[in-house]
Design a protein around this motif. Structure first.
Motif, PDB file in Angstrom:
ATOM      1  N   TYR A   1      23.959   0.007 -15.314  1.00 27.72           N
ATOM      2  CA  TYR A   1      23.081  -0.487 -14.240  1.00 27.72           C
ATOM      3  C   TYR A   1      21.830   0.363 -14.130  1.00 27.72           C
ATOM      4  O   TYR A   1      20.783  -0.087 -13.705  1.00 27.72           O
ATOM      5  CB  TYR A   1      23.809  -0.500 -12.889  1.00 27.72           C
ATOM      6  CG  TYR A   1      24.262   0.873 -12.458  1.00 27.72           C
ATOM      7  CD1 TYR A   1      25.591   1.235 -12.532  1.00 27.72           C
ATOM      8  CD2 TYR A   1      23.347   1.824 -12.014  1.00 27.72           C
ATOM      9  CE1 TYR A   1      26.002   2.498 -12.177  1.00 27.72           C
ATOM     10  CE2 TYR A   1      23.753   3.093 -11.662  1.00 27.72           C
ATOM     11  CZ  TYR A   1      25.081   3.424 -11.742  1.00 27.72           C
ATOM     12  OH  TYR A   1      25.473   4.681 -11.403  1.00 27.72           O
ATOM     13  N   SER A   2      21.959   1.632 -14.512  1.00 26.39           N
ATOM     14  CA  SER A   2      20.844   2.544 -14.382  1.00 26.39           C
ATOM     15  C   SER A   2      19.607   2.020 -15.120  1.00 26.39           C
ATOM     16  O   SER A   2      18.493   2.066 -14.614  1.00 26.39           O
ATOM     17  CB  SER A   2      21.270   3.897 -14.919  1.00 26.39           C
ATOM     18  OG  SER A   2      20.192   4.768 -14.916  1.00 26.39           O
ATOM     19  N   ARG A   3      19.823   1.520 -16.344  1.00 27.19           N
ATOM     20  CA  ARG A   3      18.710   0.967 -17.133  1.00 27.19           C
ATOM     21  C   ARG A   3      18.186  -0.330 -16.512  1.00 27.19           C
ATOM     22  O   ARG A   3      16.992  -0.521 -16.384  1.00 27.19           O
ATOM     23  CB  ARG A   3      19.160   0.685 -18.564  1.00 27.19           C
ATOM     24  CG  ARG A   3      19.523   1.916 -19.327  1.00 27.19           C
ATOM     25  CD  ARG A   3      18.354   2.400 -20.197  1.00 27.19           C
ATOM     26  NE  ARG A   3      18.650   3.733 -20.681  1.00 27.19           N
ATOM     27  CZ  ARG A   3      17.851   4.763 -20.584  1.00 27.19           C
ATOM     28  NH1 ARG A   3      16.657   4.633 -20.046  1.00 27.19           N
ATOM     29  NH2 ARG A   3      18.201   5.941 -21.035  1.00 27.19           N
ATOM     30  N   VAL A   4      19.127  -1.202 -16.154  1.00 23.85           N
ATOM     31  CA  VAL A   4      18.725  -2.481 -15.546  1.00 23.85           C
ATOM     32  C   VAL A   4      17.934  -2.208 -14.271  1.00 23.85           C
ATOM     33  O   VAL A   4      16.831  -2.733 -14.077  1.00 23.85           O
ATOM     34  CB  VAL A   4      19.974  -3.340 -15.219  1.00 23.85           C
ATOM     35  CG1 VAL A   4      19.571  -4.634 -14.544  1.00 23.85           C
ATOM     36  CG2 VAL A   4      20.775  -3.614 -16.485  1.00 23.85           C
ATOM     37  N   GLY A   5      18.503  -1.341 -13.439  1.00 27.22           N
ATOM     38  CA  GLY A   5      17.850  -1.003 -12.177  1.00 27.22           C
ATOM     39  C   GLY A   5      16.489  -0.368 -12.412  1.00 27.22           C
ATOM     40  O   GLY A   5      15.521  -0.675 -11.713  1.00 27.22           O
ATOM     41  N   ALA A   6      16.409   0.492 -13.433  1.00 26.99           N
ATOM     42  CA  ALA A   6      15.144   1.160 -13.733  1.00 26.99           C
ATOM     43  C   ALA A   6      14.080   0.135 -14.123  1.00 26.99           C
ATOM     44  O   ALA A   6      12.917   0.247 -13.727  1.00 26.99           O
ATOM     45  CB  ALA A   6      15.336   2.179 -14.852  1.00 26.99           C
ATOM     46  N   GLY A   7      14.479  -0.890 -14.873  1.00 29.54           N
ATOM     47  CA  GLY A   7      13.544  -1.953 -15.261  1.00 29.54           C
ATOM     48  C   GLY A   7      13.027  -2.698 -14.047  1.00 29.54           C
ATOM     49  O   GLY A   7      11.827  -2.928 -13.903  1.00 29.54           O
ATOM     50  N   ARG A   8      13.957  -3.035 -13.151  1.00 30.18           N
ATOM     51  CA  ARG A   8      13.562  -3.757 -11.935  1.00 30.18           C
ATOM     52  C   ARG A   8      12.644  -2.903 -11.071  1.00 30.18           C
ATOM     53  O   ARG A   8      11.692  -3.393 -10.466  1.00 30.18           O
ATOM     54  CB  ARG A   8      14.808  -4.156 -11.136  1.00 30.18           C
ATOM     55  CG  ARG A   8      15.527  -5.371 -11.718  1.00 30.18           C
ATOM     56  CD  ARG A   8      16.916  -5.549 -11.106  1.00 30.18           C
ATOM     57  NE  ARG A   8      16.907  -5.584  -9.647  1.00 30.18           N
ATOM     58  CZ  ARG A   8      16.641  -6.656  -8.914  1.00 30.18           C
ATOM     59  NH1 ARG A   8      16.343  -7.793  -9.501  1.00 30.18           N
ATOM     60  NH2 ARG A   8      16.653  -6.607  -7.607  1.00 30.18           N
ATOM     61  N   LEU A   9      12.932  -1.593 -11.074  1.00 29.77           N
ATOM     62  CA  LEU A   9      12.102  -0.669 -10.306  1.00 29.77           C
ATOM     63  C   LEU A   9      10.690  -0.613 -10.891  1.00 29.77           C
ATOM     64  O   LEU A   9       9.697  -0.671 -10.162  1.00 29.77           O
ATOM     65  CB  LEU A   9      12.755   0.713 -10.327  1.00 29.77           C
ATOM     66  CG  LEU A   9      12.083   1.833  -9.546  1.00 29.77           C
ATOM     67  CD1 LEU A   9      11.966   1.458  -8.081  1.00 29.77           C
ATOM     68  CD2 LEU A   9      12.880   3.125  -9.679  1.00 29.77           C
ATOM     69  N   THR A  10      10.602  -0.534 -12.216  1.00 33.00           N
ATOM     70  CA  THR A  10       9.285  -0.490 -12.863  1.00 33.00           C
ATOM     71  C   THR A  10       8.479  -1.743 -12.535  1.00 33.00           C
ATOM     72  O   THR A  10       7.291  -1.661 -12.222  1.00 33.00           O
ATOM     73  CB  THR A  10       9.448  -0.359 -14.394  1.00 33.00           C
ATOM     74  OG1 THR A  10      10.361   0.707 -14.655  1.00 33.00           O
ATOM     75  CG2 THR A  10       8.129  -0.058 -15.060  1.00 33.00           C
ATOM     76  N   ASN A  11       9.135  -2.913 -12.596  1.00 33.06           N
ATOM     77  CA  ASN A  11       8.437  -4.155 -12.243  1.00 33.06           C
ATOM     78  C   ASN A  11       7.853  -4.079 -10.840  1.00 33.06           C
ATOM     79  O   ASN A  11       6.689  -4.402 -10.615  1.00 33.06           O
ATOM     80  CB  ASN A  11       9.410  -5.340 -12.297  1.00 33.06           C
ATOM     81  CG  ASN A  11       9.775  -5.684 -13.729  1.00 33.06           C
ATOM     82  OD1 ASN A  11       9.113  -5.235 -14.657  1.00 33.06           O
ATOM     83  ND2 ASN A  11      10.827  -6.454 -13.906  1.00 33.06           N
ATOM     84  N   ALA A  12       8.698  -3.635  -9.912  1.00 36.84           N
ATOM     85  CA  ALA A  12       8.254  -3.568  -8.517  1.00 36.84           C
ATOM     86  C   ALA A  12       7.088  -2.600  -8.369  1.00 36.84           C
ATOM     87  O   ALA A  12       6.157  -2.838  -7.599  1.00 36.84           O
ATOM     88  CB  ALA A  12       9.419  -3.154  -7.622  1.00 36.84           C
ATOM     89  N   GLN A  13       7.120  -1.511  -9.140  1.00 31.87           N
ATOM     90  CA  GLN A  13       6.034  -0.527  -9.063  1.00 31.87           C
ATOM     91  C   GLN A  13       4.730  -1.098  -9.606  1.00 31.87           C
ATOM     92  O   GLN A  13       3.653  -0.826  -9.083  1.00 31.87           O
ATOM     93  CB  GLN A  13       6.417   0.744  -9.842  1.00 31.87           C
ATOM     94  CG  GLN A  13       7.283   1.667  -9.016  1.00 31.87           C
ATOM     95  CD  GLN A  13       7.991   2.714  -9.845  1.00 31.87           C
ATOM     96  OE1 GLN A  13       8.217   2.504 -11.044  1.00 31.87           O
ATOM     97  NE2 GLN A  13       8.356   3.816  -9.230  1.00 31.87           N
TER      98      GLN A  13
END
Ligand SMILES: [Zn+2]
Length: 406
Positions: A220-232
């Motif tokens: 999830y860490s990678r998936v979550g990190a991707g979603r976080l980058t999008n939001a940023q």
């Protein structure tokens, strides 16, 4: 034993507003105190331009001076008088800590950023340093009394043990949390198992034990990190000061929080399992801070003014993985669980644990064929590299135990 409890609070509409006002007043105080220090500092530097190099850098205005002005401020500014005096002192101490670490880093030759003013979204908590002074925990009613705010309902999902030392209110997104830091919390020793384990923390696997357990890094860490980058990225495109920007920032904060929560839950789960099964846990004394430190520039002796490759990009990649895995957090969770259960955690020297053959003790960089493979150059012993390391860690731990017993 010390322990912190974090509970969601359920303020009424009026209390919700009051909590926000309390936080805002503390932020104003923090920023005003910072302004005072900045001004004094500028005057000092103007008077002696070599302020940094000639004198031991020291804050021209200190905590004592600022705290002494609090009574007067409370008389002059009604907005400040509502809130607890001790909590205001705590806010000034927080600023003092920021300055102490700034000066410490200057002294050690770094070039840290000067402490910054806190915008509203960066200032999220108020601390009452003593239970009963401007704040009171009322366990029988599951409420907390906060000066100027009232008796606020708390969702207490577990019993608070020990003696409440400090009380903190923290805003997270639109919610508020109460953090009670307690002293004298009794241990809950687990039954002895007689088992000891060596633990290797890695990049490919989150950890590997000397018993041959491999714990994967959570995906999830990678998936979550991707979603976080999008939001940023979305946030970066919004206009400053706009409502859309505020909403986008909330999205970033929510996604960040989600990743952090999942990671923490994962760490707790792994720590609980290890502590349940083993009496003694041997880990590497990994100075995560050292490993994550930026690589130094390496001057080229042949061509003055030129620089040699310094492995900076490799380190950045490693940094990322290290931060992902969050070893430092895991270690502190593990240590807390160990203390609670009456277990023992030992740190051993991490040097060469990954290059030493567990069978014949031969040390050779060539022993490690790849990230995962270990093949001894001398005796030909083959093993998973992380498990070989975990066994060496266990061995070092056992040696330490023998030395302690002698
Ligand atoms: Zn060997």
């Amino acid at each position: 034993m010390r322990r912190a409890y974090k509970f969601r609070v359920r303020p009424t509409a009026r209390q919700h507003v009051a909590l926000g006002q309390c936080l805002e007043a503390q932020r104003t105080l923090y920023n005003a105190a910072l302004q005072e220090r900045r001004d004094a500092y500028e005057v000092a530097v103007r008077r002696s331009p070599n302020y940094f190099s000639t004198q031991r850098p020291k804050a021209p205005v200190n905590y004592g001076l600022q705290s002494a002005q609090l009574s007067e401020i409370r008389e002059l500014v009604p907005d400040q008088a509502t809130w607890s005096f001790s909590s205001q002192q705590a806010t000034l101490r927080e600023l003092n800590k920021a300055f102490e670490s700034f000066f410490r880093r200057v002294k050690s030759g770094e070039t840290p950023g000067y402490p910054r003013f806190k915008p509203a979204h960066r200032f999220d908590s108020v601390l009452w340093p003593k239970d009963g002074d401007g704040a009171k925990w009322i366990p029988e009613a599951s409420r907390v009394y906060l000066q100027g705010i009232g008796h606020v309902k708390v969702t207490q999902h577990r019993q608070v043990e020990g003696r409440v030392k400090t009380i903190q209110a923290k805003r997270v997104g639109r919610h508020w949390y109460l953090i009670l830091s307690c002293d004298d919390v009794a241990q809950k020793p687990l039954e002895h198992t007689g088992a000891i384990i060596g633990i290797d923390v890695g990049v490919a696997n989150f950890l590997t034990t000397s018993d041959g357990d491999f714990v994967d890094n959570p995906r999830y860490s990678r998936v979550g990190a991707g979603r976080l980058t999008n939001a940023q990225q979305v946030l970066a495109r919004k206009q400053r000061g706009s409502k859309n920007r505020r909403l986008a920032r909330e999205t970033v904060a929510n996604r960040y929080r989600k990743v952090a929560n999942q990671r923490r839950d994962f760490h707790y789960k792994v720590a609980r399992r290890l502590v349940k099964e083993y009496d003694v846990l041997v880990v590497e004394d990994l100075k995560v801070a050292n490993m994550t430190r930026r690589a130094k520039a390496k001057p080229d002796p042949e061509n003055p003014g030129q620089f040699l490759p310094n492995g900076a990009s490799a380190k950045t990649g490693l940094n990322r993985s290290i931060n992902d895995a969050g070893w430092a957090q895991f270690r502190s969770i593990l240590e807390a669980k160990v203390e609670e259960a009456g277990r023992t955690v030992m740190s051993v020297d991490p040097r060469n644990t990954s290059l030493t053959c567990h069978e014949c003790s031969h040390v050779d960089a060539g022993n490690r064929v790849s990230q995962a493979e270990f093949r001894c150059k001398r005796c030909g012993h083959e093993a998973h590299a992380d498990m070989n390391a975990a066994r060496n860690i266990l061995g070092a731990g056992l040696a330490l135990l023998v030395a302690q017993a002698a």
